[in-house]
Write a protein that holds these residues in place. Structure first.
Motif, PDB file in Angstrom:
ATOM      1  N   THR A 141      68.174  43.893 131.729  1.00 19.13           N
ATOM      2  CA  THR A 141      68.574  44.491 131.569  1.00 19.13           C
ATOM      3  C   THR A 141      70.022  43.847 131.557  1.00 19.13           C
ATOM      4  O   THR A 141      71.454  44.544 131.372  1.00 19.13           O
ATOM      5  CB  THR A 141      68.845  46.117 132.632  1.00 19.13           C
ATOM      6  N   ARG A 142      70.548  43.130 132.166  1.00 16.68           N
ATOM      7  CA  ARG A 142      71.776  42.270 131.915  1.00 16.68           C
ATOM      8  C   ARG A 142      72.618  42.319 131.269  1.00 16.68           C
ATOM      9  O   ARG A 142      72.134  41.684 130.227  1.00 16.68           O
ATOM     10  CB  ARG A 142      71.686  41.275 133.335  1.00 16.68           C
ATOM     11  N   PHE A 143      73.743  42.325 131.199  1.00 19.79           N
ATOM     12  CA  PHE A 143      74.139  42.872 129.748  1.00 19.79           C
ATOM     13  C   PHE A 143      74.956  40.766 129.983  1.00 19.79           C
ATOM     14  O   PHE A 143      75.167  40.895 130.808  1.00 19.79           O
ATOM     15  CB  PHE A 143      75.675  43.188 130.145  1.00 19.79           C
ATOM     16  N   GLY A 144      75.015  40.396 128.138  1.00 18.80           N
ATOM     17  CA  GLY A 144      75.120  39.549 128.204  1.00 18.80           C
ATOM     18  C   GLY A 144      75.196  38.653 126.262  1.00 18.80           C
ATOM     19  O   GLY A 144      73.576  38.661 126.715  1.00 18.80           O
ATOM     20  N   PHE A 145      75.848  37.908 126.093  1.00 21.09           N
ATOM     21  CA  PHE A 145      75.255  37.536 124.677  1.00 21.09           C
ATOM     22  C   PHE A 145      75.800  35.936 124.700  1.00 21.09           C
ATOM     23  O   PHE A 145      76.932  35.345 124.833  1.00 21.09           O
ATOM     24  CB  PHE A 145      75.063  38.355 123.600  1.00 21.09           C
TER      25      PHE A 145
END
Length: 378
Positions: A141-145
């Protein structure tokens, strides 16, 4: 990097089967063999060949001396890590002999264009929440693109180099379009979702501020700063959303474990609990000189300690020799790029074994050096 994105397409739709990652090894082996076949055409440059020899000796001694303790998983992982480490240095060795400035110029421009396209992919991924463009597309579920890039561990390094090169080209041409690309790269680097990317972008911002402090005397600077404040206000909800998601884990760890543990993402804890006890209980004299084979289970992703763990003191000598030769002939701006990357890797790792990062770093440094040399001759 286009090749990496093709692999990413396979992996993102078949997360359980990570063997796609191993296909890259075959590609790298073929390049290494081709380089060695053409090697005899050139005069031996021991400055860049010596580190490759030292790393190869360290690897062979450590693997053969302790082969009885290895299983198939160890052998595969160690081989993958060694090939990545040596390939980048071998590329440097061969590329340095066949340099053509005009071709180098095209390569840098293509790199900047690719990264601009990648930044657009990051924005699309963020606004439409597309899994294929996520940094952690393989689950969690970690954020990042990170767009088209495959490895989140190298995205921060690559973006830092791209930002530095876009700034260098902008200073050369004073082109408004390049200024827009530079701003795009800088903004999207904070959406990658890794502390490494944000940390390196802040290092660049500090350099940019110092480099342009003289502009504070000009009225246009304040118009520019006012524009930034207005844009920040208009897009404040998006900015708050990005920073809240990106640094939520950092804030939680900071409140529970303190700043250094949150900054290193528990790597300092892993160092104390696993790395140091493993070294004390299992290593002998040969290990300290050449490294050890049980790497995957004991690495902590702090570059200096990973280097010692895999290549021993021989690895340190090899890389000190490599960077010494690289920095000796570099300009101040090139050295800024090199030392910033090394400094960031001390807290996060995955620099020396990243083929993409090491190759792009060297090509960028070489371009700056040759371009400055050409400018001085005019």
């Amino acid at each position: 990097m286009t090749y990496d994105f093709i692999i990413k397409l396979f992996v993102s739709y078949d997360i359980a089967n990570l063997t796609y990652y191993r296909y890259g090894i075959v590609f790298k082996i073929l390049i290494i063999i081709s380089a060695y076949i053409s090697y005899h055409q050139y005069k031996v440059d021991y400055k860049f060949l010596t580190p490759i020899i030292l790393l190869s000796i360290s690897f062979l001694v450590s693997q053969l001396s302790f082969s009885s303790t290895l299983n198939q998983a160890n052998i595969l992982f160690n081989g993958h890590y060694f090939l990545n480490s040596v390939f980048a240095l071998l590329f440097v060795y061969m590329f340095n002999k066949t340099i053509i400035l005009r071709v180098l110029n095209y390569q840098i421009k293509f790199f900047i264009w690719f990264m601009a396209l990648n930044s657009v992919a990051i924005l699309i991924g963020y606004f439409f929440s597309l899994n294929i463009f996520k940094s952690y597309f393989f689950g969690g579920t970690r954020f990042g693109f990170q767009g088209l890039l495959l490895y989140h561990s190298e995205a921060g390094y690559i973006y830092f180099i791209a930002i530095c090169m876009a700034y260098y080209l902008y200073l050369k041409n004073s082109n408004a379009f390049l200024g827009g690309v530079l701003l795009l790269l800088f903004v999207t680097s904070f959406i990658i979702g890794t502390k490494k990317a944000s940390f390196l972008s802040l290092i660049f911002f500090l350099y940019f501020f110092i480099d342009n402090i003289k502009l504070l005397k000009k009225r246009g600077t304040y118009y520019f700063l006012a524009s930034i404040l207005i844009i920040t206000f208009l897009f404040r909800h998006i900015i708050v959303d990005i920073f809240t998601k990106q640094f939520s884990l950092f804030v939680r760890l900071y409140s529970e474990e303190g700043f250094f543990t949150s900054f290193t993402s528990y790597r300092n804890v892993l160092l104390q609990k696993y790395f140091i006890p493993y070294i004390n209980d299992n290593w002998g004299v040969l290990n300290y000189i050449f490294g050890g084979p049980k790497f995957a289970n004991s690495r902590v992703e702090l570059e200096l300690f990973d280097l010692i763990l895999f290549f021993g003191l021989g690895g340190i000598v090899a890389y000190v020799s490599f960077f010494k030769n690289l920095c000796t002939s570099s300009t101040k701006y090139s050295n800024f790029i090199i030392f910033s990357l090394i400094f960031a890797s001390l807290f996060s790792g995955n620099l020396l074994s990243s083929v993409n990062t090491m190759v792009i770093m060297f090509v960028s440094v070489l371009f700056i050096n040759y371009d400055r040399e050409q400018s001085l001759q005019k």
